[in-house]
Design an enzyme around this catalytic site. Sequence first.
Site, PDB file in Angstrom:
ATOM      1  N   LYS A   1      -8.172  -4.721  12.734  1.00  0.00           N
ATOM      2  CA  LYS A   1      -6.940  -4.158  13.288  1.00  0.00           C
ATOM      3  C   LYS A   1      -6.594  -4.804  14.641  1.00  0.00           C
ATOM      4  O   LYS A   1      -5.415  -4.986  14.960  1.00  0.00           O
ATOM      5  CB  LYS A   1      -7.065  -2.641  13.414  1.00  0.00           C
ATOM      6  CG  LYS A   1      -7.212  -1.922  12.062  1.00  0.00           C
ATOM      7  CD  LYS A   1      -6.032  -2.189  11.140  1.00  0.00           C
ATOM      8  CE  LYS A   1      -6.034  -1.308   9.907  1.00  0.00           C
ATOM      9  NZ  LYS A   1      -4.879  -1.549   9.024  1.00  0.00           N
TER      10      LYS A   1
ATOM     11  N   ASN B   1       1.173  -2.422   5.332  1.00  0.00           N
ATOM     12  CA  ASN B   1       0.521  -1.112   5.507  1.00  0.00           C
ATOM     13  C   ASN B   1      -0.800  -1.003   4.747  1.00  0.00           C
ATOM     14  O   ASN B   1      -1.678  -0.246   5.155  1.00  0.00           O
ATOM     15  CB  ASN B   1       1.483  -0.005   5.043  1.00  0.00           C
ATOM     16  CG  ASN B   1       0.772   1.307   4.841  1.00  0.00           C
ATOM     17  OD1 ASN B   1       0.424   1.991   5.800  1.00  0.00           O
ATOM     18  ND2 ASN B   1       0.494   1.659   3.586  1.00  0.00           N
TER      19      ASN B   1
ATOM     20  N   GLY C   1       0.814  -1.218   0.000  1.00  0.00           N
ATOM     21  CA  GLY C   1       0.000   0.000   0.000  1.00  0.00           C
ATOM     22  C   GLY C   1       0.840   1.257   0.000  1.00  0.00           C
ATOM     23  O   GLY C   1       0.548   2.201   0.742  1.00  0.00           O
ATOM     24  N   SER C   2       1.865   1.269  -0.861  1.00  0.00           N
ATOM     25  CA  SER C   2       2.822   2.384  -0.808  1.00  0.00           C
ATOM     26  C   SER C   2       2.546   3.460  -1.854  1.00  0.00           C
ATOM     27  O   SER C   2       3.359   4.354  -2.040  1.00  0.00           O
ATOM     28  CB  SER C   2       4.246   1.839  -0.983  1.00  0.00           C
ATOM     29  OG  SER C   2       4.377   1.260  -2.262  1.00  0.00           O
ATOM     30  N   THR C   3       1.405   3.370  -2.553  1.00  0.00           N
ATOM     31  CA  THR C   3       1.154   4.329  -3.638  1.00  0.00           C
ATOM     32  C   THR C   3       0.821   5.720  -3.121  1.00  0.00           C
ATOM     33  O   THR C   3       0.898   6.693  -3.860  1.00  0.00           O
ATOM     34  CB  THR C   3      -0.010   3.839  -4.528  1.00  0.00           C
ATOM     35  OG1 THR C   3      -1.165   3.610  -3.694  1.00  0.00           O
ATOM     36  CG2 THR C   3       0.357   2.557  -5.257  1.00  0.00           C
ATOM     37  N   ARG C   4       0.390   5.803  -1.871  1.00  0.00           N
ATOM     38  CA  ARG C   4       0.001   7.120  -1.340  1.00  0.00           C
ATOM     39  C   ARG C   4      -0.031   7.048   0.191  1.00  0.00           C
ATOM     40  O   ARG C   4       0.247   6.005   0.778  1.00  0.00           O
ATOM     41  CB  ARG C   4      -1.374   7.515  -1.885  1.00  0.00           C
ATOM     42  CG  ARG C   4      -2.457   6.542  -1.442  1.00  0.00           C
ATOM     43  CD  ARG C   4      -3.794   6.878  -2.039  1.00  0.00           C
ATOM     44  NE  ARG C   4      -4.862   6.326  -1.225  1.00  0.00           N
ATOM     45  CZ  ARG C   4      -6.134   6.294  -1.577  1.00  0.00           C
ATOM     46  NH1 ARG C   4      -6.493   6.784  -2.745  1.00  0.00           N
ATOM     47  NH2 ARG C   4      -7.026   5.794  -0.770  1.00  0.00           N
TER      48      ARG C   4
ATOM     49  N   TYR D   1     -13.706  -2.922  10.707  1.00  0.00           N
ATOM     50  CA  TYR D   1     -12.378  -2.287  10.638  1.00  0.00           C
ATOM     51  C   TYR D   1     -11.653  -2.473  11.974  1.00  0.00           C
ATOM     52  O   TYR D   1     -10.493  -2.909  12.009  1.00  0.00           O
ATOM     53  CB  TYR D   1     -12.530  -0.799  10.305  1.00  0.00           C
ATOM     54  CG  TYR D   1     -11.215  -0.057  10.235  1.00  0.00           C
ATOM     55  CD1 TYR D   1     -10.405  -0.146   9.103  1.00  0.00           C
ATOM     56  CD2 TYR D   1     -10.763   0.712  11.300  1.00  0.00           C
ATOM     57  CE1 TYR D   1      -9.190   0.520   9.039  1.00  0.00           C
ATOM     58  CE2 TYR D   1      -9.550   1.385  11.250  1.00  0.00           C
ATOM     59  CZ  TYR D   1      -8.767   1.286  10.109  1.00  0.00           C
ATOM     60  OH  TYR D   1      -7.551   1.944  10.057  1.00  0.00           O
TER      61      TYR D   1
END
Length: 239
Positions: free
Chosen positions: A149, A75, A12-15, A145
């Site tokens: 977590k 992430n 999930g490193s695009t943003r 959610y």
Amino acid sequence: MTTHAPHVLVTGSTRGIGAAIVQALHARGARIVGHGRADGPGGVGADLSVPGEADALWVRALERLDGRIDVLVNNAGVFEAVAVDAPDEAWRDGWDRTMQINLQAAADLSRRAVLHWRGRGAPGRLVNVASRAAYRGDSPAHWHYAASKAGMVGMTKSIARGYAAEQILAFAICPGFVMTGMAEDYLASRGGERLLADIPLGRVAEPAEVAAAAAFLALDAPASMTGAVLDINGASYVR
Ligand code: NAD
């Protein structure tokens, strides 16, 4: 930790937080493979809502990193609402999707990582980006959610306890609100001022603050810290 540049996979490193983590690790000289939903300049594509894609991502990331990954940062995640009075199918679909992306995919990658490190007899570090919701709970539309977590925190502690003797270390980070696109939407939809009033620091966290904690855990944290969960929430939830 290896004496060579650490090899890191960040999902999930695009943003948002993931992009900030890549920046922080890059500044420390790490060799990184990023990840997003689709292949792109940011890294390998894998839709983590699809069972099995996490395993495929691990294989492709390993290829790109010449067969060695030292650090896995889980992430990628979604924060999607499902109302308690939603139709049954939508309710179950919402739960399935959130648990698949936020927990099952992270578990699949963690498993690959542990097997990789054990197979090589090498140390490894796992950094899981969980949430304050793991401890505090979340809104009525986000039971799933919070549950995903909380599951991630339990998984992290199990890995820490199970493999510490093999120098496989596991950590979790629990951010409160972080000013990324996702948080902005959330703040706007909930009335930003009221939420901010609940944060003694008076502001939401910056992605760079979460990234600093992630980089510390990925590269610097003493081994005796394994199993630790770091809060980053401006004292909005003190435990
Ligand atoms: P974001 O929405 O800005 O980014 C999420 C990342 O996950 C993106 O790179 C996206 O491509 C990836 N992703 C989402 N669904 C995916 C899928 N199906 N397949 C592959 N990749 C997928 O989110 P963010 O705010 O940067 O959050 C990052 C992490 O931090 C998440 O796990 C989130 O739950 C957690 N977190 C965020 C906040 C916050 O307020 N922003 C608070 C606590 C925890």
